[in-house]
Design a protein around this motif. Structure first.
Motif, PDB file in Angstrom:
ATOM      1  N   MET A 119      -3.839   6.720   5.037  1.00 49.84           N
ATOM      2  CA  MET A 119      -3.884   5.677   6.054  1.00 49.84           C
ATOM      3  C   MET A 119      -5.145   5.825   6.908  1.00 49.84           C
ATOM      4  SD  MET A 119      -0.963   4.549   8.807  1.00 49.84           S
ATOM      5  CE  MET A 119       0.337   4.530   7.608  1.00 49.84           C
ATOM      6  N   ALA A 120      -5.475   7.053   7.286  1.00 50.44           N
ATOM      7  CA  ALA A 120      -6.634   7.300   8.132  1.00 50.44           C
ATOM      8  C   ALA A 120      -7.946   6.995   7.401  1.00 50.44           C
ATOM      9  CB  ALA A 120      -6.624   8.748   8.625  1.00 50.44           C
ATOM     10  N   GLU A 121      -7.943   7.126   6.071  1.00 51.15           N
ATOM     11  CA  GLU A 121      -9.139   6.797   5.294  1.00 51.15           C
ATOM     12  C   GLU A 121      -9.387   5.288   5.274  1.00 51.15           C
ATOM     13  OE1 GLU A 121      -8.347   8.644   1.515  1.00 51.15           O
ATOM     14  OE2 GLU A 121      -8.877  10.636   2.280  1.00 51.15           O
ATOM     15  N   ALA A 122      -8.395   4.514   5.671  1.00 53.76           N
ATOM     16  CA  ALA A 122      -8.499   3.058   5.831  1.00 53.76           C
ATOM     17  C   ALA A 122      -8.951   2.343   4.562  1.00 53.76           C
ATOM     18  CB  ALA A 122      -9.419   2.720   7.004  1.00 53.76           C
ATOM     19  N   GLN A 123      -8.491   2.805   3.419  1.00 56.36           N
ATOM     20  CA  GLN A 123      -8.817   2.143   2.165  1.00 56.36           C
ATOM     21  C   GLN A 123      -7.553   1.640   1.469  1.00 56.36           C
ATOM     22  OE1 GLN A 123     -12.005   1.615   0.917  1.00 56.36           O
ATOM     23  NE2 GLN A 123     -12.596   2.326   2.942  1.00 56.36           N
ATOM     24  N   ARG A 124      -6.675   2.543   1.112  1.00 57.24           N
ATOM     25  CA  ARG A 124      -5.522   2.236   0.261  1.00 57.24           C
ATOM     26  C   ARG A 124      -4.602   1.157   0.846  1.00 57.24           C
ATOM     27  NH1 ARG A 124      -2.866   4.090  -4.164  1.00 57.24           N
ATOM     28  NH2 ARG A 124      -0.606   4.276  -4.094  1.00 57.24           N
ATOM     29  N   SER A 132      -0.287  -6.606  -1.540  1.00 57.14           N
ATOM     30  CA  SER A 132      -0.583  -5.421  -2.374  1.00 57.14           C
ATOM     31  C   SER A 132      -0.689  -4.158  -1.529  1.00 57.14           C
ATOM     32  CB  SER A 132      -1.849  -5.640  -3.205  1.00 57.14           C
ATOM     33  OG  SER A 132      -2.994  -5.733  -2.388  1.00 57.14           O
ATOM     34  N   CYS A 133      -1.274  -4.263  -0.346  1.00 58.67           N
ATOM     35  CA  CYS A 133      -1.359  -3.097   0.551  1.00 58.67           C
ATOM     36  C   CYS A 133       0.042  -2.652   0.980  1.00 58.67           C
ATOM     37  CB  CYS A 133      -2.215  -3.419   1.770  1.00 58.67           C
ATOM     38  SG  CYS A 133      -3.970  -3.630   1.389  1.00 58.67           S
ATOM     39  N   SER A 134       0.902  -3.617   1.266  1.00 57.16           N
ATOM     40  CA  SER A 134       2.287  -3.309   1.657  1.00 57.16           C
ATOM     41  C   SER A 134       3.032  -2.622   0.529  1.00 57.16           C
ATOM     42  CB  SER A 134       3.027  -4.582   2.063  1.00 57.16           C
ATOM     43  OG  SER A 134       2.461  -5.134   3.212  1.00 57.16           O
ATOM     44  N   GLN A 135       2.849  -3.131  -0.695  1.00 59.58           N
ATOM     45  CA  GLN A 135       3.523  -2.527  -1.849  1.00 59.58           C
ATOM     46  C   GLN A 135       3.097  -1.072  -2.044  1.00 59.58           C
ATOM     47  OE1 GLN A 135       2.464  -5.403  -4.864  1.00 59.58           O
ATOM     48  NE2 GLN A 135       4.324  -6.597  -4.533  1.00 59.58           N
ATOM     49  N   LEU A 136       1.812  -0.801  -1.869  1.00 57.55           N
ATOM     50  CA  LEU A 136       1.326   0.582  -2.010  1.00 57.55           C
ATOM     51  C   LEU A 136       1.930   1.482  -0.942  1.00 57.55           C
ATOM     52  CD1 LEU A 136      -2.433  -0.082  -2.828  1.00 57.55           C
ATOM     53  CD2 LEU A 136      -0.707   0.876  -4.375  1.00 57.55           C
ATOM     54  N   LEU A 137       1.975   0.997   0.293  1.00 52.53           N
ATOM     55  CA  LEU A 137       2.542   1.796   1.384  1.00 52.53           C
ATOM     56  C   LEU A 137       4.025   2.054   1.145  1.00 52.53           C
ATOM     57  CD1 LEU A 137       2.202   3.230   4.100  1.00 52.53           C
ATOM     58  CD2 LEU A 137       2.582   1.004   5.219  1.00 52.53           C
ATOM     59  N   VAL A 138       4.756   1.029   0.741  1.00 50.36           N
ATOM     60  CA  VAL A 138       6.190   1.189   0.466  1.00 50.36           C
ATOM     61  C   VAL A 138       6.392   2.197  -0.664  1.00 50.36           C
ATOM     62  CG1 VAL A 138       8.244   0.024  -0.454  1.00 50.36           C
ATOM     63  CG2 VAL A 138       6.927  -1.043   1.380  1.00 50.36           C
TER      64      VAL A 138
END
Length: 189
Positions: A119-124, A132-138
């Motif tokens: 999260m801190a790297e602000a990429q994924r 798509s960002c939400s799916q990765l976080l979930v």
């Protein structure tokens, strides 16, 4: 005075710039109205004692200082009402995971400290569509959930989230379960 061709072009240009600026602020990922905040901002500086990340963390800790405020947030996340911005939710998660590194509530090695680093790297979780960002976080939160020693009921709910077609509901419910299992309500930030 009549408008010349250049006057018209200038008016169109200024209208486009104004519209683009308005759109940009509508889609801003600023937190608590702090200018230049958000995970992708160069001013964010997560983990430092200065920067907009630090400023927002101070506000967040004050907002969730009481047990009641933490209970309300978790309840809202588990029954998504979309009241709290998800950028604020990510900040709460980040602070909880940061704190969890010290007291072990982040799941230990391989736990949510790794998600915080991503999260801190602000990429994924920031580059790409919201969905798509939400799916990765979930997915990343789900993969580590067992490390928190959740109840059987919490595990079943977490499994059901993966099939939730509404990405906003899924990320909110997932965040609520993680915070609950980390004992955020009891321990705060």
């Amino acid at each position: 005075r009549t408008m010349t061709k250049w006057d018209c072009r200038l008016a169109v240009f200024l209208a486009i710039v104004g519209f683009t600026s308005a759109l940009s602020s509508m889609h801003s990922k600023e937190i608590y109205g702090v200018p230049k905040s958000g995970w992708t901002s160069p001013e964010w500086r997560w983990g430092y004692g200065v920067g907009t990340g630090h400023d927002c963390a101070m506000i967040c800790r004050q907002m969730y200082l009481t047990r009641e405020s933490r209970e309300n947030l978790v309840a809202e996340l588990l029954e998504p009402k979309k009241k709290t911005s998800f950028e604020e939710v990510k900040l709460v998660l980040g602070l909880a995971w940061q704190n969890g590194r010290w007291d072990g509530s982040d799941g230990g090695p391989g736990g949510y400290g790794e998600v915080l680093t991503l999260m801190a790297e602000a990429q994924r979780y920031e580059n790409g569509s919201e969905e798509s960002c939400s799916q990765l976080l979930v997915q990343d939160m789900n993969d580590r959930f067992h490390l928190l020693n959740p109840t059987t009921e919490q595990l079943e709910i977490m499994k059901s989230i993966l099939s939730d077609g509404d990405h906003d509901s899924a990320r909110r419910r997932c965040a609520g379960l993680v915070l609950s299992a980390m004992e955020f309500i009891e321990n705060g930030l």
